[in-house]
Design a protein around this motif. Structure first.
Motif, short mmCIF file in Angstrom:
data_model
loop_
_atom_site.label_atom_id
_atom_site.label_comp_id
_atom_site.label_asym_id
_atom_site.label_seq_id
_atom_site.Cartn_x
_atom_site.Cartn_y
_atom_site.Cartn_z
N LEU A 1 5.46 -30.49 85.67
CA LEU A 1 5.95 -31.62 84.89
C LEU A 1 6.51 -31.16 83.54
O LEU A 1 7.58 -31.60 83.12
N ASP A 2 5.80 -30.27 82.88
CA ASP A 2 6.27 -29.77 81.58
C ASP A 2 7.62 -29.08 81.70
O ASP A 2 8.52 -29.27 80.88
N LYS A 3 7.75 -28.25 82.73
CA LYS A 3 8.99 -27.49 82.89
C LYS A 3 10.15 -28.41 83.24
O LYS A 3 11.27 -28.26 82.73
N GLY A 4 9.89 -29.38 84.11
CA GLY A 4 10.94 -30.33 84.46
C GLY A 4 11.40 -31.13 83.27
O GLY A 4 12.61 -31.30 83.04
N ILE A 5 10.46 -31.62 82.49
CA ILE A 5 10.79 -32.41 81.30
C ILE A 5 11.54 -31.56 80.28
O ILE A 5 12.55 -31.99 79.71
N ALA A 6 11.04 -30.34 80.05
CA ALA A 6 11.67 -29.45 79.06
C ALA A 6 13.12 -29.12 79.42
O ALA A 6 13.96 -28.94 78.55
N SER A 7 13.41 -29.10 80.73
CA SER A 7 14.78 -28.78 81.15
C SER A 7 15.75 -29.89 80.79
O SER A 7 16.97 -29.71 80.85
N GLY A 8 15.20 -31.05 80.42
CA GLY A 8 16.07 -32.17 80.05
C GLY A 8 16.30 -32.29 78.55
O GLY A 8 17.04 -33.18 78.11
N ILE A 9 15.69 -31.41 77.77
CA ILE A 9 15.86 -31.48 76.31
C ILE A 9 17.27 -31.09 75.93
O ILE A 9 17.78 -30.05 76.33
N ARG A 10 17.89 -31.93 75.15
CA ARG A 10 19.25 -31.68 74.68
C ARG A 10 19.28 -31.86 73.16
O ARG A 10 19.00 -32.93 72.64
N GLY A 11 19.57 -30.79 72.42
CA GLY A 11 19.63 -30.88 70.97
C GLY A 11 18.25 -31.10 70.37
O GLY A 11 17.24 -30.58 70.86
N ASN A 12 18.20 -31.91 69.33
CA ASN A 12 16.95 -32.14 68.62
C ASN A 12 16.22 -33.41 69.06
O ASN A 12 15.17 -33.74 68.54
N GLN A 13 16.81 -34.15 69.99
CA GLN A 13 16.19 -35.39 70.43
C GLN A 13 15.17 -35.10 71.51
O GLN A 13 15.51 -34.74 72.64
N THR A 14 13.90 -35.20 71.16
CA THR A 14 12.84 -34.93 72.12
C THR A 14 11.83 -36.06 72.11
O THR A 14 11.67 -36.77 71.13
N GLY A 15 11.13 -36.21 73.22
CA GLY A 15 10.08 -37.21 73.30
C GLY A 15 10.33 -38.27 74.34
O GLY A 15 9.41 -38.94 74.79
N ASN A 16 11.60 -38.45 74.74
CA ASN A 16 11.91 -39.49 75.72
C ASN A 16 12.57 -38.95 76.98
O ASN A 16 13.14 -39.71 77.75
N GLU A 17 12.52 -37.63 77.20
CA GLU A 17 13.13 -37.05 78.40
C GLU A 17 12.39 -37.53 79.66
O GLU A 17 11.18 -37.68 79.66
N LYS A 18 13.16 -37.75 80.71
CA LYS A 18 12.60 -38.23 81.98
C LYS A 18 13.11 -37.37 83.13
O LYS A 18 14.10 -36.65 82.97
N ILE A 19 12.44 -37.46 84.27
CA ILE A 19 12.85 -36.69 85.44
C ILE A 19 13.06 -37.61 86.64
O ILE A 19 12.51 -38.70 86.73
#
Length: 245
Positions: free
Chosen positions: A116-134
């Motif tokens: 789950l962590d790796k999947g979510i982290a792969s969705g991080i774009r720029g400085n906006q973090t906290g609301n990434e989904k898979i």
């Protein structure tokens, strides 16, 4: 509506501080996920958030679960991370026919967090973090009785519901064998309605066309109607998930 949400966020922050927890480095995007998961109730959301903080500190002290701690689960190469689907979210696939019930339950739980962590982290774009989904797919093709792991699936869903609120956009279940229907009914008993509403069991040709359209052929493997090749989770490098997420 925006003013109401901001008010509830403010109330949630006050409750969190009253519970003795810190909001340092934690943005509104993260808090909003907990609010939504608790029907916009600031008090319940604050309790859920504090529970998550305590769990994260004890279960993931490094901030991530390294590959070395889940080697046995990774070596079967049953989880794939396919890049972004049509909606712009990371696509993860589980080939359930390669899975077997774990003998080491602690390692399996660490594996769930690792995935789950790796999947979510792969969705991080720029400085906006906290609301990434898979977006996720469970492919039940070639599943036999020896692959069935009801306890593991329940454990995975419970982790998702308790510690990863509002991280799942949609889950597609493909090629469900007839014998698995009763197993799924039993597993469904442990799932919250909000989770069940995000699950689509693909059975008809119309379902499959909709599934391919929603996911997108660029990320979907050829075997499932797309144009991509399978990419094993351990072959993908992603940034570390920030501690506040």
């Amino acid at each position: 509506m925006a003013d109401d949400r901001q008010l509830k966020l403010t109330q949630m922050k006050e409750f969190i501080q009253q519970l003795g927890s810190s909001l340092e480095k934690c943005g509104d995007a993260t808090l909003e996920r907990f609010l939504i998961a608790r029907a916009m109730d600031p008090n319940k959301a604050a309790k859920m958030f504090v529970s998550w903080q305590k769990w994260r500190t004890s279960f993931v002290p490094l901030g991530f679960i390294p590959d070395s701690e889940v080697v046995q689960q990774l070596e079967t190469r049953k989880i794939f991370l396919q890049g972004l689907c049509s909606s712009g979210h990371p696509l993860m696939i589980l080939k359930a026919g390669k899975h077997y019930p774990a003998k080491d339950q602690l390692q399996f739980k660490k594996f769930v967090v690792h995935v789950l962590d790796k999947g979510i982290a792969s969705g991080i774009r720029g400085n906006q973090t906290g609301n990434e989904k898979i977006v996720a797919i469970i492919d039940l093709d070639q599943v036999r009785y020896k692959n069935v792991d009801a306890h593991g699936l329940i454990s995975g869903f419970q982790f998702l519901q308790a510690y990863y609120p509002e991280r799942l956009v949609k889950l597609y279940m493909l090629n469900m064998p007839r014998f698995f229907v009763s197993v799924w009914k039993m597993i469904s008993y442990f799932l919250e309605k909000a989770t069940l509403d995000k699950i689509m069991i693909v059975t008809t040709e119309e379902d499959r066309k909709r599934f391919v359209t929603e996911v997108g052929k660029e990320a979907l493997p050829e075997e499932l109607g797309g144009e991509a090749k399978y990419v094993a989770l351990q072959d993908v490098e992603v940034p570390q998930l920030p501690l506040e997420c």
